[in-house]
Design an enzyme around this catalytic site. Structure first.
Site, short mmCIF file in Angstrom:
data_model
loop_
_atom_site.label_atom_id
_atom_site.label_comp_id
_atom_site.label_asym_id
_atom_site.label_seq_id
_atom_site.Cartn_x
_atom_site.Cartn_y
_atom_site.Cartn_z
N ASP A 294 -110.36 -33.79 8.75
CA ASP A 294 -110.24 -35.18 8.33
C ASP A 294 -110.73 -35.35 6.88
OD1 ASP A 294 -109.67 -37.84 8.57
OD2 ASP A 294 -111.45 -38.34 9.76
N ASN B 287 -99.82 -39.48 13.90
CA ASN B 287 -99.58 -39.37 12.46
C ASN B 287 -98.18 -39.79 12.05
OD1 ASN B 287 -101.67 -36.40 12.00
ND2 ASN B 287 -102.17 -38.55 11.78
#
Length: 241
Positions: free
Chosen positions: A18, A66
């Site tokens: 991340d 995503n």
């Protein structure tokens, strides 16, 4: 950390990578620049994990959520596996690393699937660490997928409901391809966030967690070593005393 430092090495390390976009924005760069640097971090961490004797390294490369990102960013992320494998497969071969992928093939561009399959084929005989990419992966969808497959066996009469065990479920999860290391020992997440984000929910049932404030492009082998050292000092009781 010295290379000869003895560690209680986890068999299966999973990583939520991340912070690529935030890393780029902090430098007034486009988000794709962060993803490119993140690809280099994958290489650094993979090499160190292999050196340390990790059996499986699972990387959360692209989640089913995503797809909600801007189309241009999704397109760029779909090209990253092509670029990564084109650049690093020779080095993975040198380290005897085997490439694997878990996730759904639906909606993944054919060129991306082709690059992943090529890397898997080229490294299929390697006997070292498994570099396991979770690509177009979502844990809840994985569990639903497994439940449907098990239900079909029950309807066909080849499986009795009373015979369904935890092992039965594990046999139908995507991670059955990395047996006997399908369950995570150590989960690492970058960027200071402290959540699972729909990643390996079943497989992380008894894993140890390690959270770092560093953004993913800042990760390297030394950061991995810090996480491994933290793991070494944990007491894993699995509900016992």
């Amino acid at each position: 950390m010295a290379k000869n430092l003895e560690l209680n090495i986890p068999d299966h390390v999973a990583m939520i990578m991340d912070g690529n976009g935030r890393w780029a924005e902090q430098r007034n760069k486009p988000r794709k620049y962060g993803h490119e640097e993140g690809m280099e971090a994958v290489r650094r961490v993979t090499m160190r994990a292999s050196d340390r004797g990790v059996k499986v390294l699972t990387l959360y490369a692209f989640s089913t959520e995503n797809w909600k990102r801007p189309p241009q960013e999704v397109h760029f992320l779909m090209q990253l596996p092509i670029r990564f494998f084109d650049k690093f497969v020779p080095e993975l071969q040198e380290r005897n690393v085997k490439v694997n992928m878990i996730g759904f093939e639906e909606n993944v561009p054919s060129s991306t699937k082709k690059a992943i399959k090529k890397a898997m084929d080229e490294t299929k005989d390697n006997t070292g660490m498994v570099l396991n990419f979770a690509f177009n992966y979502g844990s809840r969808s994985e569990i639903v997928h497994a439940t449907k497959a098990i239900s079909k066996k029950v309807l066909e009469g080849s499986l009795k409901p009373d015979d369904i065990t935890e092992q039965t479920v594990e046999d139908y999860l995507f991670t059955q391809t990395i047996t006997p290391y399908q369950n995570v020992d150590l989960l690492i997440r970058s960027s200071g966030e402290q959540r699972l984000s729909n990643f390996l929910l079943w497989q992380n049932a008894y894993s140890e967690f390690y959270f770092s404030d560093l953004l993913w492009p800042e990760f390297d082998g030394d950061v991995l070593d810090e996480a491994l050292l933290s793991y070494k000092n944990r007491k894993r009781r699995y509900g016992a005393l």
